[in-house]
Design an enzyme around this catalytic site. Structure first.
Site, PDB file in Angstrom:
ATOM      1  N   GLN A 266       0.799  -1.217   0.000  1.00  0.00           N
ATOM      2  CA  GLN A 266       0.000   0.000   0.000  1.00  0.00           C
ATOM      3  C   GLN A 266       0.838   1.277   0.000  1.00  0.00           C
ATOM      4  O   GLN A 266       0.302   2.369  -0.182  1.00  0.00           O
ATOM      5  CB  GLN A 266      -0.945  -0.045   1.200  1.00  0.00           C
TER       6      GLN A 266
ATOM      7  N   ARG B  44       4.922  -0.132  12.274  1.00  0.00           N
ATOM      8  CA  ARG B  44       4.622  -1.473  11.746  1.00  0.00           C
ATOM      9  C   ARG B  44       4.507  -1.363  10.232  1.00  0.00           C
ATOM     10  O   ARG B  44       3.663  -0.619   9.717  1.00  0.00           O
ATOM     11  CB  ARG B  44       3.321  -1.991  12.348  1.00  0.00           C
TER      12      ARG B  44
ATOM     13  N   HIS C 183       2.019  -9.323   3.970  1.00  0.00           N
ATOM     14  CA  HIS C 183       0.808  -8.503   4.054  1.00  0.00           C
ATOM     15  C   HIS C 183       0.175  -8.473   2.651  1.00  0.00           C
ATOM     16  O   HIS C 183       0.296  -7.504   1.918  1.00  0.00           O
ATOM     17  CB  HIS C 183       1.179  -7.090   4.540  1.00  0.00           C
TER      18      HIS C 183
ATOM     19  N   GLU D  50      -3.695 -10.407   8.714  1.00  0.00           N
ATOM     20  CA  GLU D  50      -5.111 -10.669   8.431  1.00  0.00           C
ATOM     21  C   GLU D  50      -5.338 -11.913   7.565  1.00  0.00           C
ATOM     22  O   GLU D  50      -5.928 -11.835   6.482  1.00  0.00           O
ATOM     23  CB  GLU D  50      -5.765  -9.443   7.782  1.00  0.00           C
TER      24      GLU D  50
ATOM     25  N   ASN E 161      -6.269  -6.696  14.908  1.00  0.00           N
ATOM     26  CA  ASN E 161      -6.678  -5.591  14.034  1.00  0.00           C
ATOM     27  C   ASN E 161      -8.175  -5.389  14.245  1.00  0.00           C
ATOM     28  O   ASN E 161      -8.975  -6.274  13.926  1.00  0.00           O
ATOM     29  CB  ASN E 161      -6.427  -5.934  12.558  1.00  0.00           C
TER      30      ASN E 161
ATOM     31  N   TYR F  77     -11.607  -2.877  13.823  1.00  0.00           N
ATOM     32  CA  TYR F  77     -12.232  -1.714  13.185  1.00  0.00           C
ATOM     33  C   TYR F  77     -13.700  -1.499  13.557  1.00  0.00           C
ATOM     34  O   TYR F  77     -14.164  -0.374  13.572  1.00  0.00           O
ATOM     35  CB  TYR F  77     -12.132  -1.826  11.653  1.00  0.00           C
TER      36      TYR F  77
ATOM     37  N   GLU G  61      -3.674  -2.887  14.397  1.00  0.00           N
ATOM     38  CA  GLU G  61      -4.378  -1.956  13.499  1.00  0.00           C
ATOM     39  C   GLU G  61      -5.665  -1.495  14.157  1.00  0.00           C
ATOM     40  O   GLU G  61      -6.369  -2.284  14.789  1.00  0.00           O
ATOM     41  CB  GLU G  61      -4.748  -2.618  12.164  1.00  0.00           C
TER      42      GLU G  61
ATOM     43  N   TRP H  12      -3.844   2.510  12.207  1.00  0.00           N
ATOM     44  CA  TRP H  12      -3.818   2.449  10.755  1.00  0.00           C
ATOM     45  C   TRP H  12      -4.401   3.766  10.274  1.00  0.00           C
ATOM     46  O   TRP H  12      -5.559   4.003  10.492  1.00  0.00           O
ATOM     47  CB  TRP H  12      -4.642   1.264  10.214  1.00  0.00           C
TER      48      TRP H  12
HETATM   49  C1  NOJ Z   1      -6.694  -4.129   7.109  1.00  0.00           C
HETATM   50  C2  NOJ Z   1      -5.469  -4.359   6.327  1.00  0.00           C
HETATM   51  O1  NOJ Z   1      -4.476  -5.031   7.026  1.00  0.00           O
HETATM   52  C3  NOJ Z   1      -4.940  -3.118   5.650  1.00  0.00           C
HETATM   53  O2  NOJ Z   1      -4.222  -3.552   4.560  1.00  0.00           O
HETATM   54  C4  NOJ Z   1      -6.084  -2.194   5.300  1.00  0.00           C
HETATM   55  O3  NOJ Z   1      -5.661  -1.111   4.542  1.00  0.00           O
HETATM   56  C5  NOJ Z   1      -6.717  -1.723   6.575  1.00  0.00           C
HETATM   57  N1  NOJ Z   1      -7.166  -2.857   7.354  1.00  0.00           N
HETATM   58  C6  NOJ Z   1      -7.875  -0.753   6.392  1.00  0.00           C
HETATM   59  O4  NOJ Z   1      -8.898  -1.336   5.691  1.00  0.00           O
END
Ligand code: NOJ
Length: 563
Positions: free
Chosen positions: A107, A157, A203, A249, A377, A379, A450, A511
């Site tokens: 990314q 990270r 990743h 992930e 991680n 969200y 994250e 993140w």
């Molecule tokens: C999960 C992923 O690990 C990462 O690559 C992604 O950009 C973020 N979350 C946000 O969606």
């Protein structure tokens, strides 16, 4: 004492607390023994009016004890800095707590054709010209280290691109020395600036030849290939890298990649995710055990894996919703955590998935305890509603689940994030997830690897061009990200509370460091604490959230900073 900063204007939250409709009335409410806290009002509203009061306040001898962060870039309205209410302090966390930001090679690095890098599966998905450069960290990594430092973060990270080290995926097919040199420079730059690297080995960006020749994670030989790649990285970088993450992930790329046919032209196989995940777990375990046996004693680092999980809550008081909730947690987190802590898949999976692979006795031994820490991680959260069926022949009750965004009384999980509709912001979910990991899996060492907030501002040109064209409102919307500050604050509070209740959490990594190529969404969705100018050489600018972090993490250095 009067503390003034060179900002062009301020706004006074104290005025709003006094419920003053007319800012001039503030003066009549203050006297020389009053401290005026220069905290901003949430909107720009009366900012200009209030700021004109400052000289008058100073004349009365009133102490001005705190200044807001102001302009982030020339040409924009000054940002009024409104720290979220509450008493969050860096000192609430253990002294060795890691506060970091996260990215991945896919990314951020870009320059996929340079430096001897081979192709990854994703190169064929990202055809846009910007995609080829991502945010050009391959060239701008020193800039990234600089902004980490300015933000006061002590940890970064990021991931190593497997095809940059082994262009064709295998050790036998040759090592790319240029790739090794690149990561050596990157790691050295971080260490020289006092920033602890946490390196993810994989990743999402698999060398394409491993996909084409061996069907990626669908075949067991991926385990050896991943192990040899990891071995090389430990050998080359492990003298300086003390935190390794094997795989990012796996739930996401295992399910999307091997069920839905992404990336590339993978087969849509209903058992695909289960077979791929089996090999992912074995690959992780093989690398982790190797690290522990061959390197840990001399290098003194730790190894873990980053698992994504929503927090799940029962949709109603119906016990079947409780059972479905547990099952959903099993199918997302337990899928990995049960093998890693107990040596086998959760019972709910073994009962419900026909064709679920099994671990042999020697694999069980390999997999169990193959970690030093677990990365989480997080969200968003969901309610879970059962969909219960009974097998008429056997009478076996089959509980399945469906995710819901509201409970049976219509209470929604939380406000939707601006940039991604499926993220409902729910900080308590993080606390509960951390406590679940504690009680369910023997309180392992955990890092939140994250957590972040997306948005989707309308950006039609470079920062400089947009300012010249008077499109400042659009830029202000992107830069003055109060919701991201609130989000970080509330999730840090959740972590603090989980620690208070005994969870063994040792770090929080947001993140993301800067806006970058969001997987599946491209460049419009932005998660960064720092803004990336895609129209002007990927120039990075701090957003207000970066300033908030700086203020929170290094209060003395950051106060009043306006650049
Ligand atoms: C999960 C992923 O690990 C990462 O690559 C992604 O950009 C973020 N979350 C946000 O969606």
């Amino acid at each position: 004492m009067a503390l003034l900063y060179s900002a062009p204007c301020y706004s006074l939250a104290s005025a709003s607390k006094l419920k003053l409709k007319n800012p001039n009335n503030l003066l009549s409410k203050t006297n020389s023994s009053t401290n005026v806290h220069l905290r901003g009002l949430p909107s720009y509203g009366n900012g200009n009016v209030y700021c004109s009061l400052i000289p008058k306040i100073v004349k009365t001898g009133v102490k001005i004890v705190e200044a807001p962060v102001v302009s982030l870039i020339d040409g924009l309205q000054p940002a009024i800095f409104t720290p979220p209410e509450g008493d969050l302090k860096k000192e609430d966390f253990p002294p060795d707590f890691l506060f970091g930001a996260s990215t991945s090679a896919l990314q951020t690095e870009g320059r996929g054709d340079e430096g001897g890098r081979g192709k990854s599966t994703w190169d064929f998905m990202i055809q846009a010209s910007q995609g080829k450069k991502a945010v050009d960290s391959y060239n701008l990594f020193k800039e990234d280290v600089k902004i980490l430092k300015e933000t006061g973060l002590n940890t970064y990270r990021f991931s190593i691109a497997w095809p940059r080290i082994l262009p064709n995926g295998t050790l036998e097919s040759g090592v790319n020395q240029e790739g090794i040199d690149f990561y050596n420079k990157f790691i050295d730059e971080l260490i020289a600036n006092g920033i602890t690297p946490i390196i993810t080995l994989f990743h999402f960006d698999l060398p394409v030849l491993l996909q084409n020749q061996f069907y990626g994670f669908m075949r067991p030989n991926i385990v050896e290939h991943f192990k040899e790649f990891a071995d090389l990285c430990f050998e080359k970088f492990g003298d300086r890298v003390k935190y390794w993450g094997t795989i990012n992930e796996p739930y996401v790329f295992g399910s999307y990649g091997y069920k839905m046919g992404l990336p590339g032209d993978l087969k849509n196989d209903p058992l695909g995710p289960f077979i791929a995940t089996h090999h992912i777990i074995l690959a992780h375990a093989a690398a982790a055990k190797l690290y522990k046996e061959k390197y840990q004693k001399s290098q003194g680092g730790k190894i873990g894996i980053s698992l994504p999980c929503k927090w799940y809550m029962p949709h109603s008081a119906d016990p079947k919703d409780f059972a479905a909730t547990k099952m959903q947690l099993d199918f997302q987190l337990g899928w990995y955590m049960d093998p890693l802590t107990r040596g086998e898949y959760p019972e709910s999976m073994r009962k419900n998935v026909k064709g679920l692979p099994e671990f042999t006795p020697s694999e069980k031994e390999l997999v169990k305890d193959a970690f030093d820490y677990i990365g989480i991680n997080y969200y968003t959260s969901r309610y879970v509603k059962h969909t219960c069926t009974v097998d008429a022949m056997s009478g076996v009750i089959n509980i399945k689940y469906a995710e819901q965004t509201a409970d049976d009384e219509g209470n929604v999980v939380g406000p939707q994030a601006k940039g991604q509709e499926d993220i409902y912001v729910h900080p308590d979910g993080l606390k509960n997830l951390l406590l679940y990991v504690k009680t369910e899996y023997g309180n392992p060492e955990v890092y939140v690897t994250e957590n972040g907030m997306p948005d989707k501002p309308t950006i039609t040109g470079s920062v400089n061009d947009m300012i010249a064209q008077g499109k400042t409102a659009e830029l202000e919307a992107a830069f003055y990200d109060d919701y991201r500050i609130q989000h970080a604050h509330d999730h840090l509070v959740a972590v603090r509370e989980a620690i208070k209740e005994g969870a063994n959490v040792k770090g929080y990594v947001v993140w993301s460091l800067m806006d970058n190529m969001e997987v599946g969404a491209g460049y419009d969705v932005r998660f960064g604490l720092n803004y990336t100018d895609y129209y002007d050489n990927h120039k990075r600018y701090p957003k207000k959230s970066a300033k908030w972090f700086a203020n929170f993490l290094q209060a003395e250095n950051a106060k009043g900073s306006n650049n």
